[in-house]
Design a protein around this motif. Structure first.
Motif, PDB file in Angstrom:
ATOM      1  N   ARG A 130      62.034  65.160  40.138  1.00  0.00           N
ATOM      2  CA  ARG A 130      61.478  66.411  39.613  1.00  0.00           C
ATOM      3  C   ARG A 130      62.385  67.585  39.938  1.00  0.00           C
ATOM      4  NH1 ARG A 130      55.324  68.546  40.945  1.00  0.00           N
ATOM      5  NH2 ARG A 130      55.348  70.426  39.631  1.00  0.00           N
ATOM      6  N   TRP A 131      62.873  67.648  41.176  1.00  0.00           N
ATOM      7  CA  TRP A 131      63.737  68.743  41.628  1.00  0.00           C
ATOM      8  C   TRP A 131      64.974  68.155  42.322  1.00  0.00           C
ATOM      9  CZ3 TRP A 131      58.600  70.006  44.122  1.00  0.00           C
ATOM     10  CH2 TRP A 131      57.769  70.729  43.240  1.00  0.00           C
ATOM     11  N   PRO A 132      65.904  67.604  41.564  1.00  0.00           N
ATOM     12  CA  PRO A 132      67.032  66.876  42.168  1.00  0.00           C
ATOM     13  C   PRO A 132      67.933  67.737  43.035  1.00  0.00           C
ATOM     14  CG  PRO A 132      67.368  67.209  39.806  1.00  0.00           C
ATOM     15  CD  PRO A 132      65.952  67.589  40.087  1.00  0.00           C
ATOM     16  N   ALA A 133      68.006  69.032  42.753  1.00  0.00           N
ATOM     17  CA  ALA A 133      68.851  69.911  43.560  1.00  0.00           C
ATOM     18  C   ALA A 133      68.087  70.504  44.735  1.00  0.00           C
ATOM     19  CB  ALA A 133      69.436  71.033  42.698  1.00  0.00           C
ATOM     20  N   PHE A 134      66.803  70.784  44.552  1.00  0.00           N
ATOM     21  CA  PHE A 134      66.003  71.417  45.596  1.00  0.00           C
ATOM     22  C   PHE A 134      65.556  70.443  46.678  1.00  0.00           C
ATOM     23  CE2 PHE A 134      61.591  72.159  47.073  1.00  0.00           C
ATOM     24  CZ  PHE A 134      61.796  73.304  47.833  1.00  0.00           C
ATOM     25  N   THR A 135      65.076  69.258  46.270  1.00  0.00           N
ATOM     26  CA  THR A 135      64.422  68.360  47.216  1.00  0.00           C
ATOM     27  C   THR A 135      65.281  67.950  48.404  1.00  0.00           C
ATOM     28  OG1 THR A 135      62.919  67.529  45.507  1.00  0.00           O
ATOM     29  CG2 THR A 135      63.232  66.147  47.442  1.00  0.00           C
TER      30      THR A 135
END
Length: 243
Positions: free
Chosen positions: A107-112
């Motif tokens: 869902r959030w590949p950069a944030f997670t």
């Protein structure tokens, strides 16, 4: 029942304020930590950049309060990578509840990955809004996976409403795009974006993407990249060398 819960939380905030000069938003964030079995809380406002006639209407966040460095770091991370629960909550107008952040890699590949490295295992974001007007978000995180209980969810919604009123009071007398009242290093990002826009002869949206790209490539907080641009230690060119 909700009225009883609201009255109880209001009394607790009044007690919290006794002898304190903290804002309503800061008191609400602190009360969230005490009432909701979470590790940290933060509140942000969202505005739009509009520097220059050809600029895109690009969202930008400003931190109002964070209870600890991790909460502040999560906000900075989302501003850097341009994704995350706070942005989704603002966009959708509804809560974003993620009890197990490790399961949200797609869902959030950069944030997670960055959020997990900061110590967040669960995140919960609630939009701050008056009617259809959205002002920002109340953002909570937990250091271990787990959902909010039904009673905690009720309290979170009430505290979100209280934070919304606090934000409304803070915004009184300011244009919605004016974040100069925030004691927030993110304000420097907006200035740096304008400078990078001129240097690159491009739109604000593209300038922000370049700022974010540089921060991501060099593993730097976006605020630090902005500081280097503003102090003229970093200048963007059409074909800059990031080695």
């Amino acid at each position: 029942m909700d009225q009883d819960r609201r009255a109880r939380l209001r009394e607790l905030l009044i007690a919290d304020r006794d002898g304190e000069s903290a804002s309503t938003v800061a008191l609400v964030c602190g009360r969230c930590v005490k009432e909701l079995s979470i590790t940290g809380a933060g509140a942000t406002v969202l505005s739009h950049l509009g520097i220059g006639s050809g600029s895109a209407d690009h969202p930008s966040r400003g931190l109002v309060h964070a209870t600890n460095p991790t909460s502040a770091g999560l906000e900075d991370l989302q501003l850097t990578v341009g994704e995350g629960p706070c942005l989704d909550a603002f966009a959708s107008g509804g809560p974003v509840l993620v009890p197990d952040l490790a399961a949200e890699g797609a869902r959030w590949p950069a944030f997670t990955p960055g959020a997990l490295a900061l110590g967040a295992a669960a995140v919960f974001s609630f939009p701050l809004q008056v009617g259809v007007a959205r002002l920002g978000s109340l953002d909570l995180y937990r250091g271990s996976p787990g959902s909010l209980s039904r009673s905690e969810m009720s309290d979170a919604l009430i505290l979100t409403d209280m934070a919304t009123h606090g934000i409304s009071d803070e915004l009184a007398g300011h244009h919605t795009a004016d974040m100069s009242w925030l004691l927030d290093p993110h304000v420097e990002v907006y200035q740096a974006a304008g400078m990078a826009q001129v240097q690159l002869e491009t739109t604000t949206e593209t300038a922000l993407l370049r700022l974010r790209g540089y921060a991501f490539a060099h593993d730097l907080p976006l605020a630090e990249v902005a500081r280097r641009v503003v102090t003229r230690r970093l200048r963007f060119t059409q074909e800059e060398d990031w080695s």
